[in-house]
Motif scaffolding. Structure first.
Motif, PDB file in Angstrom:
ATOM      1  N   CYS A  35       0.827  -1.209   0.000  1.00 25.24           N
ATOM      2  CA  CYS A  35       0.000   0.000   0.000  1.00 25.24           C
ATOM      3  C   CYS A  35       0.859   1.257   0.000  1.00 25.24           C
ATOM      4  O   CYS A  35       0.558   2.214  -0.717  1.00 25.24           O
ATOM      5  N   ARG A  36       1.914   1.252   0.789  1.00 29.49           N
ATOM      6  CA  ARG A  36       2.780   2.432   0.827  1.00 29.49           C
ATOM      7  C   ARG A  36       3.419   2.685  -0.534  1.00 29.49           C
ATOM      8  O   ARG A  36       3.491   3.818  -1.003  1.00 29.49           O
ATOM      9  N   ARG A  37       3.855   1.626  -1.186  1.00 33.05           N
ATOM     10  CA  ARG A  37       4.474   1.806  -2.509  1.00 33.05           C
ATOM     11  C   ARG A  37       3.438   2.218  -3.558  1.00 33.05           C
ATOM     12  O   ARG A  37       3.719   3.048  -4.425  1.00 33.05           O
ATOM     13  N   GLY A  38       2.253   1.642  -3.486  1.00 32.97           N
ATOM     14  CA  GLY A  38       1.217   1.947  -4.462  1.00 32.97           C
ATOM     15  C   GLY A  38       0.600   3.320  -4.300  1.00 32.97           C
ATOM     16  O   GLY A  38       0.189   3.947  -5.271  1.00 32.97           O
ATOM     17  N   SER A  67      -1.266  -7.087  -7.621  1.00 33.62           N
ATOM     18  CA  SER A  67      -0.193  -6.752  -6.679  1.00 33.62           C
ATOM     19  C   SER A  67       0.220  -7.917  -5.787  1.00 33.62           C
ATOM     20  O   SER A  67       1.278  -7.866  -5.170  1.00 33.62           O
ATOM     21  N   SER A  68      -0.607  -8.948  -5.709  1.00 39.10           N
ATOM     22  CA  SER A  68      -0.273 -10.137  -4.920  1.00 39.10           C
ATOM     23  C   SER A  68      -1.171 -11.280  -5.376  1.00 39.10           C
ATOM     24  O   SER A  68      -2.014 -11.098  -6.246  1.00 39.10           O
ATOM     25  N   ASP A  69      -1.011 -12.434  -4.755  1.00 37.11           N
ATOM     26  CA  ASP A  69      -1.884 -13.573  -5.050  1.00 37.11           C
ATOM     27  C   ASP A  69      -3.312 -13.314  -4.588  1.00 37.11           C
ATOM     28  O   ASP A  69      -4.241 -13.937  -5.083  1.00 37.11           O
ATOM     29  N   GLN A  70      -3.485 -12.379  -3.650  1.00 37.39           N
ATOM     30  CA  GLN A  70      -4.789 -12.143  -3.044  1.00 37.39           C
ATOM     31  C   GLN A  70      -5.524 -10.913  -3.552  1.00 37.39           C
ATOM     32  O   GLN A  70      -6.713 -10.757  -3.289  1.00 37.39           O
ATOM     33  N   ALA A  71      -4.841 -10.016  -4.249  1.00 33.40           N
ATOM     34  CA  ALA A  71      -5.490  -8.749  -4.575  1.00 33.40           C
ATOM     35  C   ALA A  71      -4.922  -8.103  -5.833  1.00 33.40           C
ATOM     36  O   ALA A  71      -3.800  -8.373  -6.244  1.00 33.40           O
ATOM     37  N   ARG A  72      -5.762  -7.225  -6.383  1.00 28.54           N
ATOM     38  CA  ARG A  72      -5.321  -6.379  -7.483  1.00 28.54           C
ATOM     39  C   ARG A  72      -5.719  -4.946  -7.159  1.00 28.54           C
ATOM     40  O   ARG A  72      -6.617  -4.699  -6.345  1.00 28.54           O
ATOM     41  N   ARG A  73      -5.051  -3.996  -7.789  1.00 25.72           N
ATOM     42  CA  ARG A  73      -5.268  -2.581  -7.511  1.00 25.72           C
ATOM     43  C   ARG A  73      -5.654  -1.854  -8.786  1.00 25.72           C
ATOM     44  O   ARG A  73      -5.018  -2.038  -9.821  1.00 25.72           O
ATOM     45  N   GLY A  74      -6.707  -1.046  -8.693  1.00 24.33           N
ATOM     46  CA  GLY A  74      -7.203  -0.306  -9.838  1.00 24.33           C
ATOM     47  C   GLY A  74      -6.752   1.137  -9.792  1.00 24.33           C
ATOM     48  O   GLY A  74      -6.812   1.778  -8.750  1.00 24.33           O
ATOM     49  N   PHE A  75      -6.311   1.643 -10.942  1.00 25.46           N
ATOM     50  CA  PHE A  75      -5.808   3.006 -11.015  1.00 25.46           C
ATOM     51  C   PHE A  75      -6.107   3.602 -12.388  1.00 25.46           C
ATOM     52  O   PHE A  75      -6.358   2.881 -13.359  1.00 25.46           O
ATOM     53  N   CYS A  76      -6.067   4.916 -12.469  1.00 24.78           N
ATOM     54  CA  CYS A  76      -6.274   5.613 -13.734  1.00 24.78           C
ATOM     55  C   CYS A  76      -4.966   5.601 -14.514  1.00 24.78           C
ATOM     56  O   CYS A  76      -3.933   6.060 -14.015  1.00 24.78           O
ATOM     57  N   SER A  77      -5.016   5.084 -15.727  1.00 24.59           N
ATOM     58  CA  SER A  77      -3.793   5.011 -16.526  1.00 24.59           C
ATOM     59  C   SER A  77      -3.401   6.368 -17.121  1.00 24.59           C
ATOM     60  O   SER A  77      -2.307   6.511 -17.642  1.00 24.59           O
ATOM     61  N   ARG A  78      -4.268   7.377 -16.998  1.00 27.98           N
ATOM     62  CA  ARG A  78      -3.917   8.719 -17.471  1.00 27.98           C
ATOM     63  C   ARG A  78      -3.218   9.522 -16.375  1.00 27.98           C
ATOM     64  O   ARG A  78      -2.121  10.020 -16.566  1.00 27.98           O
ATOM     65  N   CYS A  79      -3.853   9.651 -15.212  1.00 29.74           N
ATOM     66  CA  CYS A  79      -3.282  10.511 -14.164  1.00 29.74           C
ATOM     67  C   CYS A  79      -2.580   9.733 -13.056  1.00 29.74           C
ATOM     68  O   CYS A  79      -1.888  10.323 -12.237  1.00 29.74           O
ATOM     69  N   GLY A  80      -2.769   8.415 -13.003  1.00 29.84           N
ATOM     70  CA  GLY A  80      -2.093   7.594 -12.008  1.00 29.84           C
ATOM     71  C   GLY A  80      -2.807   7.464 -10.678  1.00 29.84           C
ATOM     72  O   GLY A  80      -2.298   6.813  -9.771  1.00 29.84           O
TER      73      GLY A  80
END
Length: 143
Positions: A35-38, A67-80
């Motif tokens: 989470c801190r890195r993301g 991001s791991s075997d248990q989860a994925r993270r959603g983000f905007c590919s334009r603004c991040g």
């Protein structure tokens, strides 16, 4: 958030917006390494069931990172903008970035989790509960 309230939010550039229906879990501050890195700091999130989330992404800019075997993270590919944390176990759990929500949210900060992995550049001295792992015990509406 109260039972009848819903929320709205968006990424920084506005290309992705979303609506939440029904109650939301109070905000959890996650200090795990991922989470801190993301997020560039600790992750502040409410949560709900994915069926209560309506994403509007007309330009198909919502990207997902496993991001791991248990989860994925959603983000905007334009603004991040980091927007979502979704468990991949089929449970329907989705965390939503509290900072992406329009004010007023009606939410309250509740607990710090994964404090054992917190950054060494800040203190957890705001009076909230501090949990060393992820077992905060909060009920997520919709489950």
């Amino acid at each position: 958030m109260d039972e009848g309230l819903s929320g709205q939010g968006r990424c920084m550039c506005g290309a992705i917006s979303f609506e939440l229906s029904g109650p939301l879990r109070d905000v959890v501050f996650c200090h795990c390494d991922e989470c801190r890195r993301g997020a560039g700091g600790f992750w502040s999130a409410t949560a709900t069931h994915v069926d209560r989330l309506n994403v509007k992404d007309p330009n198909d800019l919502l990207s997902w990172y496993q991001s791991s075997d248990q989860a994925r993270r959603g983000f905007c590919s334009r603004c991040g903008s980091s927007l979502f944390f979704e468990r991949t176990d089929g449970s329907g759990f989705i965390g939503v970035a509290a900072g992406a929500l329009e004010k007023p949210t009606g939410l309250m900060a509740s607990v710090h989790i994964f404090a054992s992995e917190q950054g060494d550049y800040y203190q957890l001295d705001d009076g909230l509960r501090v949990i060393q792992d992820g077992s905060h015990g909060l009920r997520t509406p919709g489950f």
